[in-house]
Design a protein around this motif. Structure first.
Motif, short mmCIF file in Angstrom:
data_model
loop_
_atom_site.label_atom_id
_atom_site.label_comp_id
_atom_site.label_asym_id
_atom_site.label_seq_id
_atom_site.Cartn_x
_atom_site.Cartn_y
_atom_site.Cartn_z
N MET A 87 115.59 11.13 13.00
CA MET A 87 114.91 9.64 12.73
C MET A 87 114.00 9.81 11.48
O MET A 87 113.91 8.73 10.77
CB MET A 87 114.31 8.81 13.88
N LYS A 88 113.10 10.80 11.78
CA LYS A 88 111.90 10.76 10.56
C LYS A 88 112.43 11.42 9.29
O LYS A 88 111.81 11.20 8.20
CB LYS A 88 110.69 11.57 11.11
N MET A 89 113.48 12.07 9.22
CA MET A 89 113.97 12.96 7.86
C MET A 89 114.57 11.87 7.05
O MET A 89 115.07 10.84 7.26
CB MET A 89 115.21 13.69 8.44
N PRO A 90 114.12 12.30 5.66
CA PRO A 90 114.89 11.69 4.90
C PRO A 90 116.25 11.72 4.63
O PRO A 90 116.80 12.46 5.33
CB PRO A 90 114.23 11.99 3.40
N GLU A 91 117.12 10.88 4.06
CA GLU A 91 118.47 10.78 4.08
C GLU A 91 118.81 12.21 3.33
O GLU A 91 118.40 12.73 2.24
CB GLU A 91 118.92 9.76 3.16
N LEU A 92 119.86 13.00 3.89
CA LEU A 92 120.35 14.23 3.28
C LEU A 92 121.29 13.86 2.10
O LEU A 92 121.99 13.02 2.23
CB LEU A 92 120.95 14.94 4.49
N THR A 120 114.43 18.92 24.39
CA THR A 120 114.90 19.33 22.97
C THR A 120 115.50 18.71 22.27
O THR A 120 115.53 18.28 21.22
CB THR A 120 115.49 20.82 23.21
N HIS A 121 116.73 18.04 23.18
CA HIS A 121 117.51 17.14 22.45
C HIS A 121 116.88 15.81 21.94
O HIS A 121 117.12 15.23 20.97
CB HIS A 121 118.73 16.58 23.44
N ARG A 122 115.91 15.32 23.05
CA ARG A 122 115.10 14.07 22.40
C ARG A 122 114.19 14.20 21.34
O ARG A 122 114.30 13.33 20.36
CB ARG A 122 114.60 13.49 23.59
N ARG A 123 113.54 15.60 21.14
CA ARG A 123 112.82 15.92 20.05
C ARG A 123 113.75 15.82 18.92
O ARG A 123 113.36 15.75 17.69
CB ARG A 123 112.14 17.37 20.17
N LEU A 124 114.81 16.64 18.88
CA LEU A 124 115.96 16.82 17.70
C LEU A 124 116.20 15.26 17.37
O LEU A 124 116.21 15.03 16.11
CB LEU A 124 116.92 17.51 18.15
N GLU A 125 116.42 14.24 18.07
CA GLU A 125 116.75 12.91 17.74
C GLU A 125 115.61 12.36 17.14
O GLU A 125 115.72 11.84 16.18
CB GLU A 125 117.09 12.03 18.97
N LYS A 126 114.23 12.49 17.47
CA LYS A 126 113.41 11.88 16.75
C LYS A 126 112.91 12.58 15.45
O LYS A 126 112.66 11.62 14.52
CB LYS A 126 111.86 11.99 17.86
#
Length: 157
Positions: free
Chosen positions: A54-59, A45-51
């Motif tokens: 990484m893909k999210m645009p800048e908030l 879950t933590h690794r998926r959250l990190e990935k």
């Protein structure tokens, strides 16, 4: 998302997890909490959250601040919710047996609304059985509530 923003967000998530562990396990030692945190950081879950971050645009700064402030409030909210749940479980565990109290008018109306809402998708007998298990009653009791539904729905059938 920028590495710095992602790092701040992940640190906030880790702080949130540590605070939740401390509230859920109040007798845990510092070492036990650090072991739980290592397990959390290595979890899928933590690794998926990190990935995902990484893909999210800048908030935008306002959105980031809102997320951070909600993460600060969430532990208290969860503690309140789980505290209420624990109280209900305690009262259920202290049940001494005997005949259950009669259903109140509101309970009967709630059961009828649920059956009405779900009966087109599921068989009535399956619904009666499921509700009876959840309410700790007999299937026949739930069936009687349903058959007398016009009393609980204001005269409509």
């Amino acid at each position: 998302m920028k590495p710095r923003t992602r790092r701040r967000l992940m640190e906030a998530v880790d702080d949130f997890a540590a605070e939740m562990y401390a509230k859920v396990f109040p007798d845990a030692t510092e070492h036990q909490i650090s072991v739980m945190m290592r397990a959390w950081r290595g979890s899928p879950t933590h690794r998926r959250l990190e990935k995902t971050t990484m893909k999210m645009p800048e908030l935008e700064p306002g959105t980031f601040r809102k997320i951070m402030s909600e993460m600060r409030v969430t532990p208290a909210m969860l503690q309140r919710v789980f505290g209420e749940l624990a109280e209900r479980l305690d009262s259920a565990a202290s049940y001494t047996g005997g005949r259950p109290a009669a259903f109140g008018h509101q309970s009967k109306a709630r059961i009828c609304r649920e059956i009405e809402r779900r009966r087109k998708k599921e068989k009535l007998t399956a619904l009666f059985r499921e509700i009876a298990e959840r309410e700790h009653r007999g299937m026949r009791t739930i069936q009687q509530v349903w058959l007398e539904r016009n009393k609980w729905k204001g005269g409509r059938k």
